[in-house]
Design a protein around this motif. Structure first.
Motif, PDB file in Angstrom:
ATOM      1  N   CYS A   1       5.862   7.791  -1.499  1.00  0.00           N
ATOM      2  CA  CYS A   1       5.953   6.244  -0.976  1.00  0.00           C
ATOM      3  C   CYS A   1       6.910   5.369  -1.701  1.00  0.00           C
ATOM      4  O   CYS A   1       7.830   4.805  -1.083  1.00  0.00           O
ATOM      5  N   ARG A   2       6.707   5.167  -2.901  1.00  0.00           N
ATOM      6  CA  ARG A   2       7.437   4.129  -3.618  1.00  0.00           C
ATOM      7  C   ARG A   2       8.838   4.825  -3.776  1.00  0.00           C
ATOM      8  O   ARG A   2       9.741   3.962  -3.916  1.00  0.00           O
TER       9      ARG A   2
ATOM     10  N   HIS B   1      -1.234  15.610  -4.043  1.00  0.00           N
ATOM     11  CA  HIS B   1      -1.720  14.454  -4.400  1.00  0.00           C
ATOM     12  C   HIS B   1      -0.972  13.456  -5.289  1.00  0.00           C
ATOM     13  O   HIS B   1      -1.608  12.539  -6.109  1.00  0.00           O
ATOM     14  N   THR B   2       0.524  13.519  -4.746  1.00  0.00           N
ATOM     15  CA  THR B   2       1.307  12.665  -5.349  1.00  0.00           C
ATOM     16  C   THR B   2       2.039  12.000  -4.192  1.00  0.00           C
ATOM     17  O   THR B   2       3.096  11.377  -4.356  1.00  0.00           O
TER      18      THR B   2
ATOM     19  N   GLU C   1      14.496   2.703  -1.500  1.00  0.00           N
ATOM     20  CA  GLU C   1      15.611   3.044  -0.809  1.00  0.00           C
ATOM     21  C   GLU C   1      15.952   2.040   0.333  1.00  0.00           C
ATOM     22  O   GLU C   1      16.932   2.302   0.857  1.00  0.00           O
ATOM     23  N   VAL C   2      14.884   1.225   0.634  1.00  0.00           N
ATOM     24  CA  VAL C   2      15.102   0.435   1.756  1.00  0.00           C
ATOM     25  C   VAL C   2      15.319  -1.058   1.242  1.00  0.00           C
ATOM     26  O   VAL C   2      14.893  -1.687   0.218  1.00  0.00           O
TER      27      VAL C   2
ATOM     28  N   PHE D   1       0.720  -1.315   0.039  1.00  0.00           N
ATOM     29  CA  PHE D   1       0.040  -0.071  -0.108  1.00  0.00           C
ATOM     30  C   PHE D   1       0.763   1.303  -0.233  1.00  0.00           C
ATOM     31  O   PHE D   1       2.137   1.073   0.361  1.00  0.00           O
ATOM     32  N   PRO D   2       0.219   2.223  -0.340  1.00  0.00           N
ATOM     33  CA  PRO D   2       1.060   3.581  -0.185  1.00  0.00           C
ATOM     34  C   PRO D   2       1.141   4.269   1.048  1.00  0.00           C
ATOM     35  O   PRO D   2       0.701   4.975   1.519  1.00  0.00           O
ATOM     36  N   ILE D   3       2.256   3.861   1.604  1.00  0.00           N
ATOM     37  CA  ILE D   3       2.629   4.047   3.009  1.00  0.00           C
ATOM     38  C   ILE D   3       3.963   4.227   3.188  1.00  0.00           C
ATOM     39  O   ILE D   3       5.067   3.827   2.535  1.00  0.00           O
ATOM     40  N   LEU D   4       4.272   5.394   4.074  1.00  0.00           N
ATOM     41  CA  LEU D   4       5.692   5.846   4.352  1.00  0.00           C
ATOM     42  C   LEU D   4       6.505   4.912   5.229  1.00  0.00           C
ATOM     43  O   LEU D   4       5.951   4.290   5.952  1.00  0.00           O
ATOM     44  N   PRO D   5       7.784   4.699   4.885  1.00  0.00           N
ATOM     45  CA  PRO D   5       8.466   4.213   6.253  1.00  0.00           C
ATOM     46  C   PRO D   5       8.587   4.807   7.352  1.00  0.00           C
ATOM     47  O   PRO D   5       8.073   5.721   7.462  1.00  0.00           O
TER      48      PRO D   5
END
Length: 350
Positions: free
Chosen positions: A332-333, A326-327, A338-339, A161-165
């Motif tokens: 997130c991607r 709205h981006t 980078e992880v 899903f579009p979730i931040l680290p």
């Protein structure tokens, strides 16, 4: 751009994330005022990075012996006071409200038509990530406790899903004492913590707690109040962490490659869901009570692989300044690219 940053003050996780963001906002020259609620002003500490901040009562959860106390929670929160705080907060000088699950600034922004962007771990729970106790009440709480126009969640894994680290700021590990264990169980009774740790004399436990035990504390248990700088130093040096199932401490432990044993706050949806995620990822051992047998097993476990999460705060501030709000999916991607996740995590989508 002038920003009001509303932060939930219950617990220290939201404050840890806000400290990371405060540095990034300052680094990029953003004009920001901080607004906190969820605890009384005298209970905040190490707040220098926030400048002249404001505090109101807001809403909070009351606990007793490691559980959410519903009756005490209802008694300690005043709806008329909350409504007054919302109506009194003037946002006319702000272009944006940035919000970390803080109800007063969120509802004030909604009422006054000011754009609000939520950045919180709670926002990640709106997706089909691992969850425990998802019912109408908890879903309503997630949607209406601190409503925002745009919500960005953060989690240990994106789960597709579009979730931040996570937002993580830790001291580098220079050396580790394999017998040193950091203990942060703020919702547990101090004497119960002493009884749990007392038999394991071959380890040294550094306990951070606002209360003090009535029992005599053995020499191998070092007890102190919470000091953020000392806490971070001890976190770097220890070999393992025993904590509640809050999001930020677990994030720091994962980043540093520390063994993690978590005891969730019973009745708290977010912490129980964090346990479900940690168990799915194989990232921590868990105990629902202060269990000496579980602790004994965990003390023999091997350390995990450290996870190098990126500097999320810096990239988020750049995104905020772009006005292209709205981006979020793209942001997130970009950050997850980078992880380097552990091999065992890479297909852990629900």
């Amino acid at each position: 751009m002038k920003i009001l940053y509303g932060v939930q003050g219950t617990g220290n996780g939201h404050l840890s994330r806000a400290r990371v963001m405060a540095k990034s906002l300052c680094k990029h020259g953003v004009d920001v005022d901080f607004f906190f609620s969820g605890r009384s002003p005298e209970q905040f500490f190490d707040m220098q990075c926030f400048g002249e901040y404001q505090v109101e009562s807001g809403l909070t959860f009351a606990t007793h012996h490691g559980r959410v106390n519903i009756a005490k929670t209802a008694w300690s929160n005043s709806v008329p006071s909350l409504i007054n705080d919302i109506q009194s907060l003037d946002l006319s000088g702000y272009d944006l409200v940035l919000n970390d699950f803080e109800p007063v600034s969120a509802w004030a922004a909604k009422r006054q038509g000011v754009t609000s962007i939520g950045v919180s771990h709670q926002a990640a729970l709106k997706y089909d990530v691992p969850k425990v106790g998802a019912n109408w009440f908890n879903e309503t709480l997630l949607n209406y406790f601190a409503p925002v126009d745009i919500a960005l969640g953060c989690h240990w894994h994106h789960f597709g899903f579009p979730i931040l680290p996570p937002f993580v700021e830790v001291e580098p590990v220079v050396s580790v004492n394999p017998h040193d264990i950091l203990v942060y169980l703020p919702f547990e009774d101090p004497d119960a913590i002493v009884n749990l740790l007392a038999p394991f004399k071959e380890f040294k436990f550094y306990v951070y707690h606002s209360g003090k035990p009535l029992l005599r504390t053995p020499e191998h248990i070092k007890w102190s109040g919470f000091n953020r700088d000392e806490f971070k130093r001890r976190l770097s040096l220890c070999s393992g962490v025993i904590g509640s199932a809050g999001f930020e401490l677990a994030s720091e432990a994962l980043t540093l490659g520390k063994r993690l044993l978590v005891k969730p706050l019973v009745g708290q949806f977010e912490q129980l869901s964090n346990v479900a995620a940690l168990e799915l990822l194989g990232a921590a051992d868990t105990m629902l009570t202060l269990d000496a047998k579980q602790l004994q097993r965990w003390l023999k476990s091997a350390p995990p692989q450290p996870i190098l999460y990126p500097q999320v705060g810096d990239e988020l501030v750049k995104w905020l300044l772009s006005d292209d709000w709205h981006t979020g999916d793209k942001l997130c991607r970009q950050l997850w690219d980078e992880v380097e996740l552990p091999m065992s995590w890479r297909k852990k989508n629900p």
